[in-house]
Write an enzyme that holds these catalytic residues in place. Sequence first.
Site, PDB file in Angstrom:
ATOM      1  N   ASP B 130       0.857  -1.192   0.000  1.00  0.00           N
ATOM      2  CA  ASP B 130       0.000   0.000   0.000  1.00  0.00           C
ATOM      3  C   ASP B 130       0.890   1.237   0.000  1.00  0.00           C
ATOM      4  OD1 ASP B 130      -2.349   1.438  -0.106  1.00  0.00           O
ATOM      5  OD2 ASP B 130      -3.187   0.608   1.728  1.00  0.00           O
ATOM      6  N   GLU B 131       0.279   2.405  -0.269  1.00  0.00           N
ATOM      7  CA  GLU B 131       1.123   3.594  -0.349  1.00  0.00           C
ATOM      8  C   GLU B 131       1.449   4.162   1.029  1.00  0.00           C
ATOM      9  OE1 GLU B 131      -2.033   4.140  -0.009  1.00  0.00           O
ATOM     10  OE2 GLU B 131      -2.713   6.103  -0.679  1.00  0.00           O
ATOM     11  N   ASP B 134      -1.391   4.750   7.638  1.00  0.00           N
ATOM     12  CA  ASP B 134      -1.876   5.886   8.421  1.00  0.00           C
ATOM     13  C   ASP B 134      -2.374   5.336   9.769  1.00  0.00           C
ATOM     14  OD1 ASP B 134      -3.485   8.029   9.431  1.00  0.00           O
ATOM     15  OD2 ASP B 134      -3.562   8.892   7.437  1.00  0.00           O
ATOM     16  N   THR B 137      -5.527   0.643  10.054  1.00  0.00           N
ATOM     17  CA  THR B 137      -6.790  -0.107  10.040  1.00  0.00           C
ATOM     18  C   THR B 137      -6.890  -1.020   8.823  1.00  0.00           C
ATOM     19  OG1 THR B 137      -7.804   1.825  11.087  1.00  0.00           O
ATOM     20  CG2 THR B 137      -9.292   0.150  10.218  1.00  0.00           C
ATOM     21  N   THR B 138      -6.630  -0.459   7.641  1.00  0.00           N
ATOM     22  CA  THR B 138      -6.763  -1.227   6.405  1.00  0.00           C
ATOM     23  C   THR B 138      -5.758  -2.369   6.359  1.00  0.00           C
ATOM     24  OG1 THR B 138      -7.368   0.864   5.335  1.00  0.00           O
ATOM     25  CG2 THR B 138      -6.893  -0.995   3.901  1.00  0.00           C
TER      26      THR B 138
END
Lengths: 236, 236
Positions: B130-131, B134, B137-138
């Site tokens: 992923d980029e 943060d 969560t994801t």
Amino acid sequence: MGGPAALPNVHDGHLRITYEEMHVTIGKAAQRIKSEFDPDIMVAIGGGGFFPARVLRTFLKRVSGADGKRRNIPIQAIGLSLYEEVGEVDGAAGLAQEEKLGKEVIRTQWLDFSTLGNRPLVGRRILIVDEVDDSRTTLGYAVSELKKDIQAQFDKLPEDKKADFPPTKLAIFVVHNKLKEKRASIPDDVAYFAGDNIPDVWVDYPWEQEEYILSRLAYCILLHNEVAAKQKELGL
Amino acid sequence: MGGPAALPNVHDGHLRITYEEMHVTIGKAAQRIKSEFDPDIMVAIGGGGFFPARVLRTFLKRVSGADGKRRNIPIQAIGLSLYEEVGEVDGAAGLAQEEKLGKEVIRTQWLDFSTLGNRPLVGRRILIVDEVDDSRTTLGYAVSELKKDIQAQFDKLPEDKKADFPPTKLAIFVVHNKLKEKRASIPDDVAYFAGDNIPDVWVDYPWEQEEYILSRLAYCILLHNEVAAKQKELGL
């Protein structure tokens, strides 16, 4: 990676595309796509279509929801490769040419109908996205397979529901269309958008730049941009 | 798009990342990922993970096949969104906080096991891409769901086949990890690679640059690079 590499040669006949050029070409095409097609879902053909689809999404936001905010449209990814790119497929060598033509595209991933379940393809405006239209084989395959899926989903609808959906629309966006003889055709009812028509030359895409150039202490992507600028300056 | 837009302000506190910086950060991380994990498949979390996965693939080619050529490793895409990003999900507003926490990730696409069928997850070295990390969560959701799928696939194997597979390995790569309190944790058996650790500030990614700046007759992506350079020069 990491080894010494030859500096790129401005006279190698390659067409070097920078990230920023990709982005601007996609942004310009987005204006036409928005006004002439206005997709509500994208199908990105991976790996080449990943970057164009992500950038295009920025330019194709749609107003949705009660708050009137502009929101991203969904991207579904599919994976398609040509046999010659995969190179490890059994049984292809013995096939006659006409058999091969029908089988040269390999699916490595298809749409996930479990998550698309309550938002089916029927009635949608579907934009297929890839970086380059070379032989058109992959695009032709994607269109024909998607059409089959759409028809199958439509056939399953109860008769009294079929009229509730607007006609399903398909379109294609490629950043670059190579001007050359194609091995597949696109049906007339599928709109076709190309960011640029380019000659049939070798294209160096920015995401393929791998080397670290020891003599310059720089990753090739930085020299890629330099060489691209030099080629433009020289009219190459 | 197309309207007049304010010129970006170097003092807005945003961290501006250029395409070339993303590429170089990914290239540097790839050396560690290759030597410490060496994945044989990537799972890209779309849309943010599409660009990093495509670039990373360039740096992670593996020798395969009898001809000793270096080939791309496959990318499977999944789509995950947070409720707040989708903003049109029914029923979430009435949920208690603890229910929401467990449900705030929405799958828009999952792995396609019909094409993965003969190359299952069991025994593979899977890199989730992923980029940005943060709130985590994801990523937490992706890891826990993939682990369930791997376990289910393993359980279905005949007893005498189970020993034929090496242990399945999971790892994560994010280009940027925000240094902040996280809302999910990553299990100890999942390797974690971050291209850069960054402060908890607003990040402007290049593919989000949409505007055409009339006063400069240029797409914002070009000014984005200029402003990023100016911010570096000023130490902002």
